[in-house]
Design an enzyme around this catalytic site. Structure first.
Site, PDB file in Angstrom:
ATOM      1  N   GLU A  76      23.217  29.686  58.589  1.00 31.69           N
ATOM      2  CA  GLU A  76      23.708  29.719  57.299  1.00 31.69           C
ATOM      3  C   GLU A  76      23.491  28.377  56.375  1.00 31.69           C
ATOM      4  OE1 GLU A  76      28.075  30.051  56.719  1.00 31.69           O
ATOM      5  OE2 GLU A  76      27.777  31.643  55.282  1.00 31.69           O
ATOM      6  N   GLY A 113      36.522  31.012  56.234  1.00 35.09           N
ATOM      7  CA  GLY A 113      35.684  29.867  56.178  1.00 35.09           C
ATOM      8  C   GLY A 113      34.647  29.753  57.234  1.00 35.09           C
ATOM      9  N   SER A 114      34.175  28.712  57.852  1.00 37.06           N
ATOM     10  CA  SER A 114      32.995  28.576  58.657  1.00 37.06           C
ATOM     11  C   SER A 114      33.397  29.064  59.876  1.00 37.06           C
ATOM     12  CB  SER A 114      32.732  27.179  58.738  1.00 37.06           C
ATOM     13  OG  SER A 114      33.837  26.156  59.139  1.00 37.06           O
ATOM     14  N   THR A 115      32.252  29.420  60.605  1.00 37.77           N
ATOM     15  CA  THR A 115      32.435  30.090  61.807  1.00 37.77           C
ATOM     16  C   THR A 115      32.808  28.959  63.010  1.00 37.77           C
ATOM     17  OG1 THR A 115      30.595  31.527  61.499  1.00 37.77           O
ATOM     18  CG2 THR A 115      30.990  31.180  63.889  1.00 37.77           C
ATOM     19  N   GLU A 116      32.479  27.707  62.649  1.00 34.86           N
ATOM     20  CA  GLU A 116      32.922  26.700  63.676  1.00 34.86           C
ATOM     21  C   GLU A 116      34.352  26.373  63.476  1.00 34.86           C
ATOM     22  OE1 GLU A 116      31.150  23.427  61.645  1.00 34.86           O
ATOM     23  OE2 GLU A 116      32.133  21.852  63.225  1.00 34.86           O
ATOM     24  N   GLU A 142      37.516  35.754  58.611  1.00 34.77           N
ATOM     25  CA  GLU A 142      36.380  36.015  57.921  1.00 34.77           C
ATOM     26  C   GLU A 142      35.468  34.787  57.801  1.00 34.77           C
ATOM     27  OE1 GLU A 142      35.928  39.000  56.550  1.00 34.77           O
ATOM     28  OE2 GLU A 142      37.938  39.673  56.010  1.00 34.77           O
ATOM     29  N   CYS A 192      29.415  33.878  51.352  1.00 38.31           N
ATOM     30  CA  CYS A 192      29.161  34.320  52.822  1.00 38.31           C
ATOM     31  C   CYS A 192      28.306  35.658  53.093  1.00 38.31           C
ATOM     32  CB  CYS A 192      30.654  34.381  53.489  1.00 38.31           C
ATOM     33  SG  CYS A 192      31.740  35.561  52.222  1.00 38.31           S
ATOM     34  N   GLY A 250      36.506  28.634  62.386  1.00 39.11           N
ATOM     35  CA  GLY A 250      37.154  29.847  63.195  1.00 39.11           C
ATOM     36  C   GLY A 250      37.370  29.778  64.554  1.00 39.11           C
ATOM     37  N   LYS A 259      46.975  27.598  52.255  1.00 38.27           N
ATOM     38  CA  LYS A 259      46.426  26.455  52.090  1.00 38.27           C
ATOM     39  C   LYS A 259      44.918  26.429  51.671  1.00 38.27           C
ATOM     40  CE  LYS A 259      43.860  23.618  54.334  1.00 38.27           C
ATOM     41  NZ  LYS A 259      42.945  22.912  53.187  1.00 38.27           N
TER      42      LYS A 259
HETATM   43  P1  NAD Z   1      35.674  25.315  56.350  1.00 39.44           P
HETATM   44  O1  NAD Z   1      35.602  25.917  57.553  1.00 39.44           O
HETATM   45  O2  NAD Z   1      35.032  24.041  56.586  1.00 39.44           O
HETATM   46  O3  NAD Z   1      37.080  25.298  55.651  1.00 39.44           O
HETATM   47  C1  NAD Z   1      37.405  26.424  55.165  1.00 39.44           C
HETATM   48  C2  NAD Z   1      39.201  26.140  55.204  1.00 39.44           C
HETATM   49  O4  NAD Z   1      39.567  25.659  56.416  1.00 39.44           O
HETATM   50  C3  NAD Z   1      39.448  24.811  54.061  1.00 39.44           C
HETATM   51  O5  NAD Z   1      40.715  25.083  53.658  1.00 39.44           O
HETATM   52  C4  NAD Z   1      39.435  23.665  55.192  1.00 39.44           C
HETATM   53  O6  NAD Z   1      40.549  22.800  54.601  1.00 39.44           O
HETATM   54  C5  NAD Z   1      40.208  24.373  56.270  1.00 39.44           C
HETATM   55  N1  NAD Z   1      39.987  23.738  57.636  1.00 39.44           N
HETATM   56  C6  NAD Z   1      39.026  22.948  58.032  1.00 39.44           C
HETATM   57  N2  NAD Z   1      39.332  22.517  59.471  1.00 39.44           N
HETATM   58  C7  NAD Z   1      40.501  23.115  59.735  1.00 39.44           C
HETATM   59  C8  NAD Z   1      40.925  23.243  61.068  1.00 39.44           C
HETATM   60  N3  NAD Z   1      40.623  22.446  61.949  1.00 39.44           N
HETATM   61  N4  NAD Z   1      42.150  24.107  61.054  1.00 39.44           N
HETATM   62  C9  NAD Z   1      42.412  24.758  59.990  1.00 39.44           C
HETATM   63  N5  NAD Z   1      42.012  24.947  58.813  1.00 39.44           N
HETATM   64  C10 NAD Z   1      40.847  23.622  58.791  1.00 39.44           C
HETATM   65  O7  NAD Z   1      34.629  26.096  55.370  1.00 39.44           O
HETATM   66  P2  NAD Z   1      34.298  25.828  53.880  1.00 39.44           P
HETATM   67  O8  NAD Z   1      33.064  24.858  54.172  1.00 39.44           O
HETATM   68  O9  NAD Z   1      35.278  25.575  53.036  1.00 39.44           O
HETATM   69  O10 NAD Z   1      33.568  27.279  53.422  1.00 39.44           O
HETATM   70  C11 NAD Z   1      32.285  27.554  53.577  1.00 39.44           C
HETATM   71  C12 NAD Z   1      32.185  28.671  54.898  1.00 39.44           C
HETATM   72  O11 NAD Z   1      33.103  29.660  54.651  1.00 39.44           O
HETATM   73  C13 NAD Z   1      30.873  29.255  54.933  1.00 39.44           C
HETATM   74  O12 NAD Z   1      30.495  29.249  56.244  1.00 39.44           O
HETATM   75  C14 NAD Z   1      31.065  30.733  54.628  1.00 39.44           C
HETATM   76  O13 NAD Z   1      30.268  31.690  55.073  1.00 39.44           O
HETATM   77  C15 NAD Z   1      32.455  30.836  54.945  1.00 39.44           C
HETATM   78  N6  NAD Z   1      33.163  32.014  53.875  1.00 39.44           N
HETATM   79  C16 NAD Z   1      33.523  33.140  54.527  1.00 39.44           C
HETATM   80  C17 NAD Z   1      33.880  34.256  53.819  1.00 39.44           C
HETATM   81  C18 NAD Z   1      34.003  35.675  54.545  1.00 39.44           C
HETATM   82  O14 NAD Z   1      34.903  36.433  53.635  1.00 39.44           O
HETATM   83  N7  NAD Z   1      33.777  36.058  55.470  1.00 39.44           N
HETATM   84  C19 NAD Z   1      34.181  34.043  52.289  1.00 39.44           C
HETATM   85  C20 NAD Z   1      33.955  32.634  51.864  1.00 39.44           C
HETATM   86  C21 NAD Z   1      33.397  31.669  52.714  1.00 39.44           C
END
Ligand code: NAD
Ligand code: MN
Length: 482
Positions: free
Chosen positions: A392, A239-242, A261, A295, A244, A187
């Site tokens: 961040e 995605g975000s730590t939150e 990640e 990130c 994660g 997704k």
């Molecule tokens: P996000 O966590 O809001 O979303 C990431 C993905 O997760 C999206 O596809 C979103 O639809 C999905 N998602 C949202 N809530 C969910 C849930 N409860 N359960 C499952 N999936 C869910 O993050 P974002 O705003 O899209 O991305 C920015 C963040 O990602 C930043 O904090 C950045 O540091 C991090 N990031 C990390 C890396 C890495 O490799 N470490 C790479 C890119 C981005």
């Protein structure tokens, strides 16, 4: 220093034509394009113009179930039985078609996400194709990757990607999963699904057996359904730590494997013996690259006190020359912020930084009237405990701190909940080895920043997550050794 004037450049816009974006995209399940069970769609917009680009199917519970079932069947019926050499050929074919459609993918990535065409054309798309080439090579060499062991596939992998490097993150996830014999339900992020949907077209064109890769679209709710599904063996999330942390709680007590990640607050460290002008360029590339939507961005700059004054002056001069605007223009350095939401987050951090007492400096460049744009900026007089130094921002905002000794900067660099990346700029090789050993970060660059290669692993410590993607290490999360 004479500042280079922005108006020396004539506009050089890339045509929108090659993107060939369809007005509507369905879900890619079991090798076919399928309508969402609810009949609901959502819009993807161009953040540089606020125009609607396409409408995208919203996957709900019935669709998620269907996709996971297709991936399970694809695994049992085909992918598990196909020889590793054949698997490699399929992956190789995906990489070749990505190269053939590179221009289309680059223009689409830029229109959907807002990043400069120079980035999508020269970095995102070629690096994504390279990941498929690289892992195609591993498919029939797993015995060499794991000597004296058998590398067994896990089954079905559920994968969730963010909006900052849409196609590249999809490649990081799909390529190693397929090479090790797993099938996939992926997704993408809701603001940037288009290149992943085009990747589904490519997978169809490469003639992969049905169900081996399934792409479902939607927002967090769809992602949550995927992580909760009981017939999935592995979750890979960027995605975000939150979010994660939410996923980690969801998976607690289950046998699903997990890689995360997450976010970062990279420390870019400049010693007084560094090549100053190169380091200025490295700092610019480290934070303003891709609007700071990175990130591993070098968003915390530590400059040795003896050179701080001259270094900050050179940085400000260079920031003044950065071209902000139309992402499709080949001269643009900083494109559009990915969404209105993200722009608001960045603006609120700028307010927080000012309220915390830090000094703010931004480029005086004009911004386009439409779309989500933000001037490149920096904060000086930042304290280590300030929120802008700890959290961040995920935008083109640099925080500058100073230090005197090696021990002091190591202590400060490690004083962060994150541990994804760092940079060291110095003339002394011994110092590079000494400092990099003591910094808790997954990736440490020396006298450069933000360089990537499929053969080199990437991932974090602490709240930046766990598990590695890329390289030999990137195979590990997708296998069970026996
Ligand atoms: P996000 O966590 O809001 O979303 C990431 C993905 O997760 C999206 O596809 C979103 O639809 C999905 N998602 C949202 N809530 C969910 C849930 N409860 N359960 C499952 N999936 C869910 O993050 P974002 O705003 O899209 O991305 C920015 C963040 O990602 C930043 O904090 C950045 O540091 C991090 N990031 C990390 C890396 C890495 O490799 N470490 C790479 C890119 C981005
Ligand atoms: Mn979009």
């Amino acid at each position: 220093m004479a500042t280079k004037k922005k108006w020396e450049y004539s506009p050089a816009p890339e045509s929108k034509q090659p993107a060939a974006i369809a007005s509507r995209y369905e879900l890619f399940i079991n090798g076919k394009w399928q309508k969402p069970s609810s009949g609901n769609y959502f819009n993807s917009i161009n953040p540089a113009t606020e125009e609607k680009l396409s409408e995208i199917a919203l996957a709900e519970e019935a669709d998620v179930n269907k996709a996971v079932q297709a991936a399970r069947q694809g695994y049992e019926k085909y992918w598990k039985k196909i020889s590793p050499t054949e698997r490699g050929k399929y992956i190789f074919r995906i990489a070749r078609i990505m190269q053939e459609r590179a221009r289309e993918l680059a223009v689409t990535e830029t229109m959907d996400g807002g990043k400069p065409i120079r980035e999508s054309r020269d970095f995102d798309i070629p690096t994504a194709a390279n990941h498929f080439f690289y892992y195609a090579g591993w498919a029939d060499k797993l015995d060499f990757a794991f000597p004296n062991k058998k590398a067994n596939s896990l089954g079905v992998a559920g994968q969730i990607t963010p909006w900052n490097f849409p196609l590249l993150m999809a490649a990081w996830k799909i390529a190693p999963a397929l090479a090790t014999g797993n099938t996939v339900v992926l997704k993408p992020a809701e603001t940037t699904s288009l290149t992943t949907l085009k990747l589904a077209e490519i997978i169809q064109e490469a003639d992969l057996p049905p169900g081996v890769v399934n792409i479902i679209t939607g927002a967090g709710q769809t992602g949550a359904l995927l992580t909760k599904h009981t017939d999935i063996n592995k979750i890979a999330f960027t995605g975000s730590t939150e979010v994660g942390k939410i996923i980690q709680r969801t998976l607690a007590g289950s046998s699903k494997k997990l890689t995360l990640e997450l976010g970062g607050k990279g420390a870019n460290i400049i010693f007084e013996d560094a090549p100053i002008d190169q380091a200025v360029e490295g700092v610019i590339n480290g934070i303003f690259f891709n609007q700071g939507h990175v990130c591993c961005a070098g968003s915390r700059l530590y400059v040795q006190e003896s050179i701080a004054k001259i270094f900050i002056k050179k940085l400000k001069d260079r920031i003044g020359t950065l071209l902000v605007g139309d992402p499709l223009d080949k001269n643009t350095d900083i494109g559009a912020i990915n969404s209105a939401q993200q722009l608001k987050t960045i603006q609120s951090f700028i307010k927080i930084g000012k309220a915390e007492g830090a000094s703010f400096y931004e480029s005086d460049c004009a911004l386009p009237k439409k779309g989500y744009f933000c001037r490149p900026s920096l904060f000086t007089n930042v304290a280590q405990s300030n929120r802008i130094a700890q959290e961040e921002i995920f935008g083109p905002v640099l925080c500058i701190l100073t230090f005197r000794t090696d021990d002091e900067v190591i202590e400060k660099a490690n004083n962060s909940p994150y541990g994804l990346s760092a940079g060291i700029w110095t003339d002394k090789g011994a110092r590079i080895f000494n400092i990099s050993k003591r910094i808790r970060a997954g990736v440490i660059w020396a006298n450069t920043y933000n360089l990537f290669d499929p053969t080199s692993p990437f991932g974090g410590y602490k709240e930046s997550g766990f598990g590695r993607e890329g390289g030999l290490q990137g195979l590990q999360p997708y296998v069970q050794l026996s």
